[in-house]
Design a protein around this motif. Sequence first.
Motif, PDB file in Angstrom:
ATOM      1  N   GLU A  58      37.570  56.166  60.068  1.00 38.65           N
ATOM      2  CA  GLU A  58      38.906  55.831  59.578  1.00 38.65           C
ATOM      3  C   GLU A  58      39.926  55.879  60.718  1.00 38.65           C
ATOM      4  N   ILE A  59      39.788  56.854  61.600  1.00 38.59           N
ATOM      5  CA  ILE A  59      40.689  56.932  62.756  1.00 38.59           C
ATOM      6  C   ILE A  59      40.535  55.692  63.619  1.00 38.59           C
ATOM      7  N   ILE A  60      39.300  55.306  63.869  1.00 40.55           N
ATOM      8  CA  ILE A  60      39.053  54.127  64.706  1.00 40.55           C
ATOM      9  C   ILE A  60      39.611  52.869  64.048  1.00 40.55           C
ATOM     10  N   ARG A  61      39.532  52.783  62.715  1.00 40.58           N
ATOM     11  CA  ARG A  61      40.111  51.628  62.024  1.00 40.58           C
ATOM     12  C   ARG A  61      41.625  51.580  62.184  1.00 40.58           C
ATOM     13  N   ASN A  62      42.243  52.732  62.369  1.00 41.47           N
ATOM     14  CA  ASN A  62      43.689  52.778  62.534  1.00 41.47           C
ATOM     15  C   ASN A  62      44.126  52.648  63.990  1.00 41.47           C
ATOM     16  N   ILE A  63      43.171  52.525  64.877  1.00 33.01           N
ATOM     17  CA  ILE A  63      43.484  52.199  66.271  1.00 33.01           C
ATOM     18  C   ILE A  63      43.162  50.723  66.412  1.00 33.01           C
ATOM     19  N   HIS A  64      44.145  49.913  66.022  1.00 30.75           N
ATOM     20  CA  HIS A  64      43.883  48.480  65.879  1.00 30.75           C
ATOM     21  C   HIS A  64      43.760  47.752  67.204  1.00 30.75           C
ATOM     22  N   GLY A  65      44.192  48.373  68.289  1.00 31.87           N
ATOM     23  CA  GLY A  65      44.023  47.783  69.605  1.00 31.87           C
ATOM     24  C   GLY A  65      42.811  48.355  70.295  1.00 31.87           C
ATOM     25  N   ASN A  66      41.661  47.657  70.170  1.00 31.52           N
ATOM     26  CA  ASN A  66      40.397  48.063  70.816  1.00 31.52           C
ATOM     27  C   ASN A  66      39.891  49.427  70.363  1.00 31.52           C
ATOM     28  N   GLY A  67      40.024  49.707  69.077  1.00 29.23           N
ATOM     29  CA  GLY A  67      39.562  50.987  68.545  1.00 29.23           C
ATOM     30  C   GLY A  67      38.082  51.235  68.763  1.00 29.23           C
ATOM     31  N   ARG A  68      37.272  50.170  68.669  1.00 34.62           N
ATOM     32  CA  ARG A  68      35.820  50.353  68.820  1.00 34.62           C
ATOM     33  C   ARG A  68      35.420  50.820  70.213  1.00 34.62           C
ATOM     34  N   PHE A  69      36.292  50.567  71.192  1.00 38.15           N
ATOM     35  CA  PHE A  69      36.044  51.055  72.549  1.00 38.15           C
ATOM     36  C   PHE A  69      35.939  52.580  72.575  1.00 38.15           C
ATOM     37  N   LEU A  70      36.580  53.241  71.590  1.00 39.47           N
ATOM     38  CA  LEU A  70      36.625  54.706  71.568  1.00 39.47           C
ATOM     39  C   LEU A  70      35.451  55.349  70.845  1.00 39.47           C
ATOM     40  N   ASN A  71      34.518  54.553  70.337  1.00 43.57           N
ATOM     41  CA  ASN A  71      33.405  55.114  69.570  1.00 43.57           C
ATOM     42  C   ASN A  71      32.724  56.279  70.278  1.00 43.57           C
ATOM     43  N   SER A  72      32.354  56.085  71.530  1.00 44.12           N
ATOM     44  CA  SER A  72      31.615  57.125  72.266  1.00 44.12           C
ATOM     45  C   SER A  72      32.484  58.329  72.581  1.00 44.12           C
ATOM     46  N   SER A  73      33.655  58.090  73.149  1.00 43.33           N
ATOM     47  CA  SER A  73      34.502  59.209  73.575  1.00 43.33           C
ATOM     48  C   SER A  73      35.023  60.009  72.391  1.00 43.33           C
ATOM     49  N   MET A  74      35.305  59.325  71.268  1.00 48.02           N
ATOM     50  CA  MET A  74      35.846  60.050  70.124  1.00 48.02           C
ATOM     51  C   MET A  74      34.768  60.845  69.398  1.00 48.02           C
ATOM     52  N   ARG A  75      33.569  60.354  69.400  1.00 44.78           N
ATOM     53  CA  ARG A  75      32.483  61.124  68.771  1.00 44.78           C
ATOM     54  C   ARG A  75      32.098  62.321  69.634  1.00 44.78           C
ATOM     55  N   ALA A  76      32.329  62.213  70.946  1.00 46.42           N
ATOM     56  CA  ALA A  76      32.053  63.340  71.841  1.00 46.42           C
ATOM     57  C   ALA A  76      33.146  64.407  71.758  1.00 46.42           C
ATOM     58  N   PHE A  77      34.365  63.975  71.440  1.00 47.06           N
ATOM     59  CA  PHE A  77      35.494  64.910  71.327  1.00 47.06           C
ATOM     60  C   PHE A  77      36.399  64.356  70.239  1.00 47.06           C
ATOM     61  N   ASP A  78      36.105  64.757  68.984  1.00 50.21           N
ATOM     62  CA  ASP A  78      36.797  64.146  67.848  1.00 50.21           C
ATOM     63  C   ASP A  78      38.009  64.947  67.389  1.00 50.21           C
ATOM     64  N   ASN A  79      38.544  64.584  66.243  1.00 50.40           N
ATOM     65  CA  ASN A  79      39.757  65.240  65.748  1.00 50.40           C
ATOM     66  C   ASN A  79      39.542  66.722  65.425  1.00 50.40           C
ATOM     67  N   GLN A  80      38.357  67.067  64.928  1.00 50.08           N
ATOM     68  CA  GLN A  80      38.074  68.479  64.678  1.00 50.08           C
ATOM     69  C   GLN A  80      38.025  69.261  65.982  1.00 50.08           C
ATOM     70  N   ASP A  81      37.501  68.627  67.026  1.00 47.79           N
ATOM     71  CA  ASP A  81      37.481  69.277  68.345  1.00 47.79           C
ATOM     72  C   ASP A  81      38.907  69.512  68.850  1.00 47.79           C
ATOM     73  N   VAL A  82      39.772  68.548  68.601  1.00 49.61           N
ATOM     74  CA  VAL A  82      41.173  68.699  69.015  1.00 49.61           C
ATOM     75  C   VAL A  82      41.823  69.869  68.278  1.00 49.61           C
ATOM     76  N   ILE A  83      41.586  69.944  66.973  1.00 53.28           N
ATOM     77  CA  ILE A  83      42.156  71.041  66.175  1.00 53.28           C
ATOM     78  C   ILE A  83      41.623  72.390  66.660  1.00 53.28           C
ATOM     79  N   TYR A  84      40.295  72.488  66.868  1.00 50.60           N
ATOM     80  CA  TYR A  84      39.700  73.740  67.359  1.00 50.60           C
ATOM     81  C   TYR A  84      40.238  74.086  68.747  1.00 50.60           C
ATOM     82  N   PHE A  85      40.418  73.049  69.565  1.00 48.95           N
ATOM     83  CA  PHE A  85      40.923  73.256  70.920  1.00 48.95           C
ATOM     84  C   PHE A  85      42.291  73.935  70.876  1.00 48.95           C
ATOM     85  N   PHE A  86      43.207  73.398  70.084  1.00 56.94           N
ATOM     86  CA  PHE A  86      44.556  73.967  70.047  1.00 56.94           C
ATOM     87  C   PHE A  86      44.606  75.307  69.326  1.00 56.94           C
TER      88      PHE A  86
END
Length: 414
Positions: A58-86
Amino acid sequence: MKQIVVVGAGPAGMMAAIKAAENGAEVTILEKMKKPGRKMMITGKGRCNITNAADVPEIIRNIHGNGRFLNSSMRAFDNQDVIYFFEGLGVPTKVERGNRVFPVSDKAQDVVDAMVERLHELGVAIETDTAVKDILTQEGKAAGVRTKTGAIYKADAVILCVGGASYPGTGSTGDGYEMAKALGHSIAAVRPSLVPLVAEDEWVKDVQGLSLRNVRGTLRVDGEKVAEMFGEMMFTHYGVTGPIILSMSRTASEYLAEQDRFVELSINLKPALSEEKLDARIQRDFEKYQRKQLGNALVDLLPHKLIGPVLDSAFLAPDKPVHQITVEERHRLVEALQDLTLVITGTRPLAEAIVTVGGVSVKEINPKTMESKLVPGLYFAGEVVDVDGYTGGYNLQAAFSMGAAAGNWCVWND
């Protein structure tokens, strides 16, 4: 120990530096502004919408400018990782409407301070007031950078995270495009996104400052619907802004860049009601205010400032007695309430945009590592890359994911 230079201390740059340092590299951040994280300080109206709690697709669908480019990097460090990080840095988070994730304190300063403190803990050198002029190469590989004062910083890898060209007061002045272009990279055409729209209709000046909730905005080009959003918006002296407007602005700017395209915004002020139900509601109000003039009979239905524009759109006189309104005139009023139209002539300048569309072509960047396919040892992350999304935490998530990938792989790659 690898020497890494990160250019830019925004969200992507600071995340890249943290990950590189955690992997044992010696890291230096060069930031042209006096303080790190200037643009982060104004995101989310100063509250910093760090990510979105939706699932990754769903996040990738909302990145309408080349969202699919982020498939690898976002799965390696996703939104839950960001929340845990902070949260690991002592910044607890909360989820609000639309799955938007904010710090509990509602202070962007806390987010920036936590990242800066982590950088200091890791021994990362942060050199502010240091503008980079160009990236140095040796035998075709990135070998360091030269600042505008002529100082040279040697490195085993360079991570370019200087942002786009929006909000230049925060340091994003498009420098990165020229640096990348000088090394052979293609730059996708730059234009504004998440930016207010300019309308030619004079009446918007009379209603400036008026906010609307639960309305539906439809963007039409040459009479054809090209975008639609439900939510909040606001009138300004030049046109319209607010969440639904900003989300549709990328599409609007795309068509406005073409010649001879007629762009208009239709506002449905009562999207929850069918034409029949809205007509019935109007009849009840007319019964209630049958002894009044039309302009005074709509006070329960509309904000006072909008009564005039809606009646003008319906070609109805505000001083006409309610009991004299015909069925045909009432139907025109229903249509005006559900299709109040503005002619859109442009966007506000790129300098006022929240996000830049365009940037370094994703075709020339490894999506897993963020390394340049043209210059080994050169990495990209953040808004300098041709990636952009809607409002809602998607753009910061993209920056953090790209930054984490670049910071990890610049150390792991030989």
